[in-house]
Design a protein around this motif. Structure first.
Motif, PDB file in Angstrom:
ATOM      1  N   SER A   1       0.831  -1.211   0.000  1.00 18.60           N
ATOM      2  CA  SER A   1       0.000   0.000   0.000  1.00 18.60           C
ATOM      3  C   SER A   1       0.868   1.264   0.000  1.00 18.60           C
ATOM      4  O   SER A   1       0.537   2.238  -0.671  1.00 18.60           O
ATOM      5  CB  SER A   1      -0.955   0.011   1.198  1.00 18.60           C
ATOM      6  OG  SER A   1      -0.225  -0.045   2.413  1.00 18.60           O
TER       7      SER A   1
ATOM      8  N   LEU B   1       2.382   1.736  -3.519  1.00 20.32           N
ATOM      9  CA  LEU B   1       1.435   2.295  -4.480  1.00 20.32           C
ATOM     10  C   LEU B   1       1.269   3.810  -4.322  1.00 20.32           C
ATOM     11  O   LEU B   1       0.817   4.472  -5.248  1.00 20.32           O
ATOM     12  CB  LEU B   1       0.075   1.600  -4.343  1.00 20.32           C
ATOM     13  CG  LEU B   1       0.079   0.110  -4.728  1.00 20.32           C
ATOM     14  CD1 LEU B   1      -1.270  -0.529  -4.389  1.00 20.32           C
ATOM     15  CD2 LEU B   1       0.415  -0.068  -6.198  1.00 20.32           C
ATOM     16  N   HIS B   2       1.616   4.344  -3.159  1.00 26.53           N
ATOM     17  CA  HIS B   2       1.488   5.778  -2.908  1.00 26.53           C
ATOM     18  C   HIS B   2       2.768   6.564  -3.227  1.00 26.53           C
ATOM     19  O   HIS B   2       2.822   7.768  -3.028  1.00 26.53           O
ATOM     20  CB  HIS B   2       1.072   6.035  -1.448  1.00 26.53           C
ATOM     21  CG  HIS B   2      -0.347   5.657  -1.179  1.00 26.53           C
ATOM     22  ND1 HIS B   2      -0.683   4.460  -0.589  1.00 26.53           N
ATOM     23  CD2 HIS B   2      -1.514   6.296  -1.443  1.00 26.53           C
ATOM     24  CE1 HIS B   2      -1.987   4.372  -0.486  1.00 26.53           C
ATOM     25  NE2 HIS B   2      -2.527   5.483  -1.005  1.00 26.53           N
TER      26      HIS B   2
END
Length: 112
Positions: free
Chosen positions: A58, A61-62
């Motif tokens: 996560s 992905l940022h």
């Protein structure tokens, strides 16, 4: 046999030993770059590793432009140089005409 003749025989023997060592007759002898000519065109993968980090998918992905990732190395600490996933050297990052490069500071000897 005179001392002079004996000295000449010893000198010839030493010269023969040195020539044999240079020609690669003895195990573990030094080889020239010409001896490796057969592998000059073999492609290898070279990696200069600045450091490592772990993150969640996560967080990955940022990632965006300007994001700073903390690595496990300190500023000025040597980087690792790998050839085909094998550590071969350590070095320092240098700037050469607007491009990054690596100066080798330590060559890692291969274990047999």
């Amino acid at each position: 046999m005179s001392d002079n003749e004996q000295g000449m025989v010893l000198d010839q023997h030493k010269s023969t030993q040195r020539a044999g060592a240079l020609s690669g007759e003895n195990e573990g002898s030094v080889k020239s770059a010409g001896d490796l000519e057969a592998v000059f065109d073999v492609p290898v993968q070279l990696a200069a590793v600045l450091g490592h980090t772990k993150m969640k998918v996560s967080d990955l992905l940022h990632l965006d432009t300007g994001i700073v990732m903390e690595l496990d190395r300190k500023v000025g600490e040597a980087i690792d140089v790998y050839v085909n996933d094998r550590l071969i050297a350590r070095g320092e990052v240098v700037l050469v005409e607007d491009k990054l490069g690596v100066t080798m500071t330590e060559i890692i000897k291969a274990d047999k």
